[in-house]
Motif scaffolding. Structure first.
Motif, mmCIF file in Angstrom:
data_model
loop_
_atom_site.group_PDB
_atom_site.id
_atom_site.type_symbol
_atom_site.label_atom_id
_atom_site.label_comp_id
_atom_site.label_asym_id
_atom_site.label_seq_id
_atom_site.Cartn_x
_atom_site.Cartn_y
_atom_site.Cartn_z
ATOM 1 N N LYS A 9 29.004 -11.146 55.507
ATOM 2 C CA LYS A 9 28.232 -12.354 55.187
ATOM 3 C C LYS A 9 28.664 -12.984 53.852
ATOM 4 O O LYS A 9 29.347 -12.341 53.045
ATOM 5 C CB LYS A 9 26.740 -11.994 55.173
ATOM 6 N N TYR A 49 22.449 -17.555 65.546
ATOM 7 C CA TYR A 49 21.188 -16.835 65.312
ATOM 8 C C TYR A 49 20.021 -17.436 66.114
ATOM 9 O O TYR A 49 18.863 -17.245 65.741
ATOM 10 C CB TYR A 49 20.860 -16.820 63.821
ATOM 11 N N HIS A 52 16.636 -15.880 66.726
ATOM 12 C CA HIS A 52 15.655 -15.788 65.636
ATOM 13 C C HIS A 52 14.979 -17.130 65.334
ATOM 14 O O HIS A 52 14.280 -17.264 64.328
ATOM 15 C CB HIS A 52 16.326 -15.280 64.356
ATOM 16 N N ARG A 55 11.475 -17.256 64.092
ATOM 17 C CA ARG A 55 11.093 -16.430 62.942
ATOM 18 C C ARG A 55 10.969 -17.283 61.677
ATOM 19 O O ARG A 55 11.687 -18.263 61.499
ATOM 20 C CB ARG A 55 12.137 -15.332 62.737
ATOM 21 N N PHE A 57 11.951 -16.924 58.734
ATOM 22 C CA PHE A 57 13.103 -16.969 57.831
ATOM 23 C C PHE A 57 14.323 -17.658 58.448
ATOM 24 O O PHE A 57 15.400 -17.667 57.851
ATOM 25 C CB PHE A 57 13.476 -15.554 57.378
ATOM 26 N N GLU A 60 16.177 -20.466 56.350
ATOM 27 C CA GLU A 60 16.779 -19.821 55.179
ATOM 28 C C GLU A 60 18.027 -19.024 55.598
ATOM 29 O O GLU A 60 19.065 -19.058 54.939
ATOM 30 C CB GLU A 60 15.712 -18.892 54.579
ATOM 31 N N LEU A 61 17.914 -18.322 56.725
ATOM 32 C CA LEU A 61 19.020 -17.516 57.245
ATOM 33 C C LEU A 61 20.224 -18.394 57.596
ATOM 34 O O LEU A 61 21.368 -18.075 57.235
ATOM 35 C CB LEU A 61 18.534 -16.736 58.481
ATOM 36 N N ARG A 85 25.918 0.113 63.201
ATOM 37 C CA ARG A 85 24.580 -0.092 62.625
ATOM 38 C C ARG A 85 24.239 1.040 61.649
ATOM 39 O O ARG A 85 23.545 0.822 60.649
ATOM 40 C CB ARG A 85 23.540 -0.245 63.731
ATOM 41 N N MET A 88 26.105 0.241 58.469
ATOM 42 C CA MET A 88 25.478 -0.888 57.768
ATOM 43 C C MET A 88 24.235 -0.445 57.012
ATOM 44 O O MET A 88 23.978 -0.911 55.911
ATOM 45 C CB MET A 88 25.050 -1.981 58.766
ATOM 46 N N THR A 91 18.145 -3.061 57.578
ATOM 47 C CA THR A 91 18.175 -4.492 57.252
ATOM 48 C C THR A 91 17.826 -4.746 55.783
ATOM 49 O O THR A 91 18.500 -5.514 55.103
ATOM 50 C CB THR A 91 17.172 -5.249 58.144
ATOM 51 N N ARG A 102 24.712 -1.564 53.171
ATOM 52 C CA ARG A 102 23.602 -2.319 52.580
ATOM 53 C C ARG A 102 23.021 -1.622 51.349
ATOM 54 O O ARG A 102 22.624 -2.283 50.392
ATOM 55 C CB ARG A 102 22.544 -2.601 53.645
ATOM 56 N N GLY A 110 17.460 -10.696 52.995
ATOM 57 C CA GLY A 110 18.133 -11.873 53.564
ATOM 58 C C GLY A 110 19.630 -11.811 53.329
ATOM 59 O O GLY A 110 20.431 -11.919 54.259
ATOM 60 N N ASN A 112 22.099 -9.659 52.976
ATOM 61 C CA ASN A 112 22.319 -8.226 53.154
ATOM 62 C C ASN A 112 23.733 -7.859 53.634
ATOM 63 O O ASN A 112 23.929 -6.853 54.301
ATOM 64 C CB ASN A 112 21.231 -7.636 54.053
ATOM 65 N N VAL A 114 26.122 -7.784 55.671
ATOM 66 C CA VAL A 114 26.762 -7.612 56.981
ATOM 67 C C VAL A 114 25.798 -7.889 58.135
ATOM 68 O O VAL A 114 24.579 -7.751 57.996
ATOM 69 C CB VAL A 114 27.320 -6.171 57.162
ATOM 70 N N HIS A 115 26.398 -8.273 59.252
ATOM 71 C CA HIS A 115 25.687 -8.373 60.536
ATOM 72 C C HIS A 115 26.383 -7.450 61.521
ATOM 73 O O HIS A 115 27.607 -7.323 61.490
ATOM 74 C CB HIS A 115 25.743 -9.806 61.082
ATOM 75 N N GLY A 116 25.624 -6.862 62.431
ATOM 76 C CA GLY A 116 26.217 -6.106 63.526
ATOM 77 C C GLY A 116 25.399 -6.305 64.792
ATOM 78 O O GLY A 116 24.170 -6.325 64.733
HETATM 79 P P1 ATP Z 1 21.777 -8.476 61.641
HETATM 80 O O1 ATP Z 1 21.243 -9.066 62.919
HETATM 81 O O2 ATP Z 1 22.178 -9.535 60.611
HETATM 82 O O3 ATP Z 1 22.798 -7.422 61.831
HETATM 83 P P2 ATP Z 1 19.463 -6.817 61.562
HETATM 84 O O4 ATP Z 1 19.678 -6.632 63.020
HETATM 85 O O5 ATP Z 1 19.388 -5.613 60.692
HETATM 86 O O6 ATP Z 1 20.577 -7.726 60.922
HETATM 87 P P3 ATP Z 1 17.461 -8.800 62.219
HETATM 88 O O7 ATP Z 1 16.037 -8.422 62.346
HETATM 89 O O8 ATP Z 1 18.262 -9.050 63.458
HETATM 90 O O9 ATP Z 1 18.172 -7.693 61.297
HETATM 91 O O10 ATP Z 1 17.512 -10.080 61.278
HETATM 92 C C1 ATP Z 1 18.683 -10.881 61.238
HETATM 93 C C2 ATP Z 1 18.985 -11.272 59.817
HETATM 94 O O11 ATP Z 1 17.944 -12.132 59.344
HETATM 95 C C3 ATP Z 1 18.993 -10.113 58.804
HETATM 96 O O12 ATP Z 1 20.206 -9.436 58.717
HETATM 97 C C4 ATP Z 1 18.694 -10.848 57.505
HETATM 98 O O13 ATP Z 1 19.865 -11.469 56.981
HETATM 99 C C5 ATP Z 1 17.720 -11.912 57.963
HETATM 100 N N1 ATP Z 1 16.330 -11.463 57.763
HETATM 101 C C6 ATP Z 1 15.674 -10.523 58.482
HETATM 102 N N2 ATP Z 1 14.414 -10.339 58.035
HETATM 103 C C7 ATP Z 1 14.275 -11.207 56.981
HETATM 104 C C8 ATP Z 1 13.215 -11.511 56.088
HETATM 105 N N3 ATP Z 1 12.043 -10.906 56.162
HETATM 106 N N4 ATP Z 1 13.444 -12.462 55.139
HETATM 107 C C9 ATP Z 1 14.638 -13.090 55.044
HETATM 108 N N5 ATP Z 1 15.673 -12.850 55.862
HETATM 109 C C10 ATP Z 1 15.509 -11.925 56.815
#
Ligand code: ATP
Ligand code: MG
Length: 137
Positions: A9, A49, A52, A55, A57, A60-61, A85, A88, A91, A102, A110, A112, A114-116
């Motif tokens: 990221k 994304y 999401h 959601r 966030f 912002e994401l 995962r 990584m 989250t 992480r 937010g 963080n 990497v994504h997986g």
């Molecule tokens: P990713 O999908 O990025 O690998 P993840 O599976 O661990 O991460 P998800 O729940 O899928 O987490 O959320 C996707 C992404 O949204 C997170 O990696 C993070 O960047 C962001 N995110 C998740 N929760 C929050 C939060 N409470 N506030 C801000 N950003 C968030």
């Protein structure tokens, strides 16, 4: 063998951590079989994304994912989705196990680093979002 989609990221590319993060993947036995650096538009980040969208966030994401370059990559190996995962970490970096990407590099839940992909079906979709079959070797 299994494949998963990984994204380094913008917070991590900005801090020049691409090599250190790739070393974590390779040390865990994951092979980088495709990789490219690109700067997503906010619309492209929004599409990636989409799951999401409801959601709180989400905006912002998407803003964050378009704030700088990312490195999209395909990781391959035995149980690659779960292994990635694990490497990584959780989250939220505050909950991430010691030694994980992480825990070592992420700045916040937010931003963080990497994504997986989280499952076989999403891995397939996310890989084809970024790569054609010919680009994966
Ligand atoms: P990713 O999908 O990025 O690998 P993840 O599976 O661990 O991460 P998800 O729940 O899928 O987490 O959320 C996707 C992404 O949204 C997170 O990696 C993070 O960047 C962001 N995110 C998740 N929760 C929050 C939060 N409470 N506030 C801000 N950003 C968030
Ligand atoms: Mg996720």
């Amino acid at each position: 063998t299994e494949r998963t989609l990984s994204i380094i990221k913008p917070d991590a590319t900005k801090r020049n951590l691409t090599g250190k993060i790739n070393a974590k993947f390779e040390d865990a036995g994951l092979r980088i079989v495709a990789q490219k650096r690109l700067h997503l538009t906010k619309a492209q980040a929004g599409k990636f994304y989409e799951v999401h969208a409801e959601r709180p966030f989400y905006d912002e994401l998407c803003e964050f994912m378009a704030s700088g370059p990312v490195v999209a990559q395909v990781l391959e190996g035995e149980g690659a989705i779960a292994k990635n995962r694990e490497v990584m970490g959780a989250t939220n970096p505050a909950d991430a196990a010691a030694g994980t990407i992480r825990a070592e590099f992420a700045e916040s839940v937010g931003e963080n680093s990497v994504h997986g992909s989280d499952a076989a079906e999403t891995a397939k979709e996310e890989i084809s979002f970024f790569f054609s079959g010919l680009e994966i070797v």
